[in-house]
Design an enzyme around this catalytic site. Structure first.
Site, short mmCIF file in Angstrom:
data_model
loop_
_atom_site.label_atom_id
_atom_site.label_comp_id
_atom_site.label_asym_id
_atom_site.label_seq_id
_atom_site.Cartn_x
_atom_site.Cartn_y
_atom_site.Cartn_z
N GLY A 29 0.82 -1.20 0.00
CA GLY A 29 0.00 0.00 0.00
C GLY A 29 0.85 1.24 0.00
N GLU A 30 0.21 2.34 -0.33
CA GLU A 30 0.94 3.59 -0.32
C GLU A 30 0.03 4.64 0.28
OE1 GLU A 30 3.05 4.06 -3.86
OE2 GLU A 30 4.17 5.79 -3.12
N GLY A 31 0.53 5.36 1.24
CA GLY A 31 -0.27 6.41 1.86
C GLY A 31 0.24 7.77 1.43
N TYR A 33 2.25 9.73 2.90
CA TYR A 33 3.65 10.02 3.19
C TYR A 33 4.47 8.77 3.47
CZ TYR A 33 2.83 9.28 8.19
OH TYR A 33 2.55 8.73 9.42
N VAL A 35 5.20 4.35 2.42
CA VAL A 35 4.95 3.15 1.62
C VAL A 35 4.85 1.99 2.62
CG1 VAL A 35 5.83 1.68 -0.23
CG2 VAL A 35 6.36 4.12 -0.22
N VAL A 36 3.88 1.13 2.40
CA VAL A 36 3.68 0.04 3.34
C VAL A 36 4.03 -1.29 2.67
CG1 VAL A 36 2.03 -1.11 4.87
CG2 VAL A 36 1.87 1.36 4.51
N LYS A 51 5.68 0.04 7.69
CA LYS A 51 5.34 1.34 7.13
C LYS A 51 6.61 2.17 7.09
CE LYS A 51 1.94 5.06 7.73
NZ LYS A 51 0.65 5.42 8.35
N ASP A 144 -9.30 11.53 12.86
CA ASP A 144 -9.45 11.16 11.44
C ASP A 144 -10.17 9.83 11.31
OD1 ASP A 144 -9.31 11.56 8.73
OD2 ASP A 144 -7.25 10.84 8.52
N1 LIG Z 1 -1.03 -2.71 9.25
C1 LIG Z 1 -1.28 -2.81 7.94
N2 LIG Z 1 -1.48 -4.01 7.36
C2 LIG Z 1 -1.72 -4.10 6.02
N3 LIG Z 1 -1.80 -3.05 5.19
C3 LIG Z 1 -1.61 -1.84 5.70
C4 LIG Z 1 -1.34 -1.64 7.09
N4 LIG Z 1 -1.19 -0.33 7.32
C5 LIG Z 1 -1.37 0.27 6.14
N5 LIG Z 1 -1.62 -0.61 5.14
C6 LIG Z 1 -1.86 -0.32 3.74
O1 LIG Z 1 -1.14 0.85 3.34
C7 LIG Z 1 -2.00 1.92 3.01
C8 LIG Z 1 -1.45 3.24 3.53
O2 LIG Z 1 -1.29 3.18 4.93
P1 LIG Z 1 -1.73 4.37 5.90
O3 LIG Z 1 -1.32 4.00 7.29
O4 LIG Z 1 -3.17 4.71 5.73
O5 LIG Z 1 -0.81 5.53 5.37
P2 LIG Z 1 -1.12 7.08 5.38
O6 LIG Z 1 -1.10 7.45 6.80
O7 LIG Z 1 0.00 7.68 4.60
O8 LIG Z 1 -2.47 7.24 4.74
C9 LIG Z 1 -3.34 1.55 3.60
O9 LIG Z 1 -4.40 2.09 2.88
C10 LIG Z 1 -3.31 0.02 3.53
O10 LIG Z 1 -3.66 -0.43 2.24
#
Ligand SMILES: Nc1ncnc2c1ncn2[C@@H]1O[C@H](COP(=O)(O)OP(=O)(O)O)[C@@H](O)[C@H]1O
Ligand SMILES: [Mg+2]
Lengths: 377, 397
Positions: A29-31, A33, A35-36, A51, A144
């Site tokens: 996944g990518e948020g 800020y 990359v997960v 993360k 949030d």
């Molecule tokens: N603990 C986790 N397990 C599996 N996937 C995750 C986890 N945390 C985040 N992800 C994936 O990564 C994406 C971005 O993470 P997130 O924490 O929401 O980042 P941001 O804070 O930048 O939005 C999420 O939408 C999800 O798809």
């Protein structure tokens, strides 16, 4: 490879020891800020999410979202709050090792092949409220809450995640920014620029999530901040002075016209009267009169049949749903009513959800840039 | 540890796990159970919660309680260990450069390190006044600086820049950030990199545990308690509050926060401000004599700080700072051979790692493979002989 032989400070050694506990595999996944990645704890084989937050790119050093997330997750240990297992740095990146979670409530809501029972919704609500009650008890506001930030574990447990906007409210009367909470879940007092608030803001978001679970589509999808107020008033009626004393004197108050009150029952046709009663308490206009997480957990809704589904028996998140969507059925009438109540006269570019058939374009995630300037007082 | 089990700082709104809907769902464990559950049933049901569910007090779940509390002996041992490890490493670095070169160097011992660090802890207040930061920033930054030197030595990292970095970081973690430029331009002879280069190291040294439970907040809790005591006149307790707050400020210069929970530090401060009132308070709280003991110990600690010879020992600090210039870790001073050698070793390790990673990627045919463990780059403190704005630890020239 650095080993024990390479001269190193104890702090670096400790960091290295932590880093070497995990493997990092595919990106998941990518948020905004970060990359997960998916990863594993080598010793136990336990699946984890890593993360990776780039830090080097910021001219002010460690990013505020990262600071908040790390600060709060280090303190919060609860089955309904995502668990932070480790933190370490590599080069100029900060790595948060989190428990791995399969999906989130937004995916679940959008997957129209899943049928929700009343007991399932009750279960997700219970878990959300328990996690939030724990945060509030620790004097931490999430700021949030939305289905996308309620992650689901493989055993069905729901976990509050994404603490990038959280803050504490241990010192009462501290001025805070109103630029928090993704628009559709943002309470009216923040839309009107109120700078003093506590747990009530999160509770409004919980109300919106509860409504969304029942409707299977966002309840109050405003298209802009002003439209958000209109959308709320249209759905719940313009508040009276008695209902919400003094709100017309809030800093950013704007008049958006008078809307009549429609009973929630008209839209939430399938809901029990206790569910409606609880929803109304989440969505009370006056933040002082809004129900708290703790009170909500003791609300009659949770003590009425059907009992909440045990988390292990909840519908499972399908990561990629390839099944065709079921054709709309009885939902149509409800949907039309919904539109008349929440969307108002249809405007040009509609991205109003129609129980899932159009893609809902969600408001952008909020990040630190919006928040920090307002709170450094 | 002999801490009071009472909730700390934050009022104990909810002491126990609420008996709520989850207990209910635990009752049935079935989907769509039709049985109407009566409230009485809920009470007898074992809630579906683990011990970690927040049943422990919030304080006991905190990182401060779990990782930053010590006994007197452990604390001494920790500092001695950090110091001795550093001396060994620095000696080795000198010897690598020139055999015999470490002979005769008067290294700084653990107590001397502590004295120097304390001077910089003390300097944080003035900076906080300058930036109009709250007491929370000040208390947090002081804690960060003190925690940093449990794991690091002044011979590697001079406290001046570490102090500036700790303060900059504390402003962020308490949600009162300012831009790095605004921060460093307000402080003479300080560039953004002085702070930025150390921020990661400081955060790492804190184990990325940023939350601090400051004693000043517990002062408020006790003060509220005092107001509800039967025979307290508001005028009388107002002075006591101010005195207690001053004592808590003094306590920040001591090791109290490593040894006692914030509630006991606050109570110790009130003890000094008014023994009689605090005794009444303790009685009302139902504290036993043995629970009162640590409070008195805190009071004595603060008192010692106020005695002549307490606070900062300028003579000693001056001497330490002078000797520090002669026993700094050469590996941390840009330009020295030892520094270059260490950088080269780190680079070689990084290259080797990159090569390995590349090979692994080629083998796996994946671009996502990564291996952790690369040494993070930590720039070096430019150690100034004469820090300004009153930061100097006593210039001898
Ligand atoms: N603990 C986790 N397990 C599996 N996937 C995750 C986890 N945390 C985040 N992800 C994936 O990564 C994406 C971005 O993470 P997130 O924490 O929401 O980042 P941001 O804070 O930048 O939005 C999420 O939408 C999800 O798809
Ligand atoms: Mg997110």
């Amino acid at each position: 490879m650095l080993t024990e032989d390479t001269p190193m400070d104890s702090v670096e050694k400790e960091n290295l020891r932590r880093a070497q506990k995990y493997t990092k595999d595919a990106k998941v996944g990518e948020g905004a800020y970060a990359v997960v990645y998916k990863g594993r704890e080598i010793a136990t084989g336990r699946q984890v999410a890593i993360k990776k937050i780039k830090v080097g790119q910021f001219k002010d050093g460690l990013d505020m979202s990262a600071v908040r997330e790390v600060k709060y997750l280090q303190e919060l240990h609860h089955p309904n709050v995502i668990e932070l297992l480790d933190v370490f740095s590599s080069k100029t990146n900060l790595n948060l090792v989190l428990e791995f979670l399969d999906g989130d409530l937004e995916m679940m809501i959008n997957d129209k092949t899943q049928k929700f029972q009343a007991a399932d919704m009750k279960s997700w609500m219970v878990m959300t409220l328990r996690g939030l009650e724990f945060c509030h008890r620790n004097h931490i506001l999430h700021r949030d809450l939305k289905p996308n930030n309620l992650l689901l574990a493989s055993d069905g447990q729901l976990k509050l995640a994404d603490f990038g906007l959280a803050r504490d409210f241990a010192d009462p009367g501290l001025k805070m920014t109103c630029q928090v909470i993704t628009r559709w879940y943002r309470p009216p007092e923040l839309l009107f620029g109120c700078r003093y608030y506590s747990g009530g803001g999160d509770m409004w978001s919980v109300g919106c999530i509860f409504a969304e679970l029942m409707l299977r589509t966002p309840y109050l999808p405003g298209e802009s901040d002003v439209d958000q107020i209109k959308t709320i008033f249209r759905a719940l009626g313009t508040p009276t002075e008695e209902e919400w004393p003094g709100y017309t004197s809030l800093p950013d108050y704007v008049s958006v016209g008078h809307f009549p009150k429609t009973p929630l029952r008209d839209l939430f046709t399938a809901a029990s009267s206790e569910a409606i009663n609880l929803l109304a308490k989440f969505l009370a206009y006056d933040p002082m009169r809004r129900i708290s997480a703790r009170e909500a957990l003791n609300h009659a809704y949770f003590f009425q049949a059907p009992n909440a589904t045990h988390h292990s028996r909840l519908p499972k998140c399908k990561i990629v749903s390839t099944e065709p969507e079921e054709p709309p059925t009885h939902d149509n009438a409800k949907m039309d009513l919904m539109k008349s109540l929440t969307a108002g006269p249809s405007s040009g570019r509609k991205r109003k959800s129609s129980i899932g058939h159009e893609v809902v374009s969600r408001p952008p995630a909020l990040r630190h840039m919006d928040v920090d300037k307002h709170e450094s007082l | 540890m002999n801490h009071i089990k009472q909730e700390d700082i934050k009022p104990a709104l909810v002491q126990e796990e609420p008996k709520d809907a989850l207990s209910l769902s635990a009752a049935t464990l079935t989907t769509n159970g039709k049985k109407e559950v009566k409230k009485e049933d809920v009470d007898v049901v074992k809630p579906l919660v683990r011990e970690s569910d927040g049943r422990k007090s919030l304080w006991q779940g905190s990182s401060q309680y779990r990782h930053w509390m010590f006994s007197q002996e452990m604390l001494l041992k920790q500092r001695t260990h950090t110091n001795e490890t550093a001396v060994t490493a620095i000696k080795r670095a000198y010897e690598a450069e020139e055999t015999g070169s470490s002979n005769g160097i008067e290294f700084i011992n653990a107590q001397e390190e502590y004295a120097l660090v304390k001077l910089y802890v003390d300097k944080i207040s003035a900076l906080c006044d300058h930036f109009r930061w709250t007491e929370e920033v000040e208390a947090t930054a002081m804690t960060y600086l003190k925690r940093f030197y449990l794991k690091n030595t002044v011979m590697d990292w001079h406290p001046k820049n570490v102090m500036l970095t700790a303060l900059f970081l504390a402003a962020k973690t308490t949600n009162q950030p300012i831009s790095l430029d605004a921060y460093t331009s307000a402080i003479p002879k300080t560039s953004p990199s002085d702070v930025l280069d150390l921020e990661f190291l400081v955060a790492q040294s804190l184990s990325f545990e940023f939350a601090v439970w400051p004693a000043f907040r517990a002062v408020w809790g006790i003060w509220l308690d005092l107001q509800s005591l039967p025979d307290t006149r508001p005028e009388a307790i107002k002075d006591i509050l101010n005195a207690a707050r001053e004592h808590v400020r003094t306590a920040r210069l001591t090791d109290a926060e490593f040894l006692y929970p914030p509630s006991q530090i606050a109570a110790g401060a009130f003890w000094l401000a008014s023994e009689t009132l605090t005794e009444q308070w303790a009685k009302a709280k139902g504290l036993t004599a043995s629970e009162l003991e640590p409070i008195k110990e805190v009071a004595r600690m603060i008192e010692r700080e106020n005695e002549p010879g307490g606070r900062i020992n300028i003579e000693l600090v001056r001497d330490v700072d002078r000797r520090l210039r002669l026993c700094k870790n050469p590996e941390k001073i840009p330009g020295t051979n030892a520094y270059k050698r260490k950088q080269a070793a780190a680079e070689a390790a990084a290259n080797e790692k990159r090569a390995k990673k590349l090979a692994a990627e080629q083998q796996a045919g994946s671009m996502d493979v990564d291996v952790f463990g690369e040494k993070i780059f930590i720039g070096d403190v430019k150690q100034e002989a004469k820090p300004d704005l009153g930061f100097s630890s006593g210039d001898e020239d």
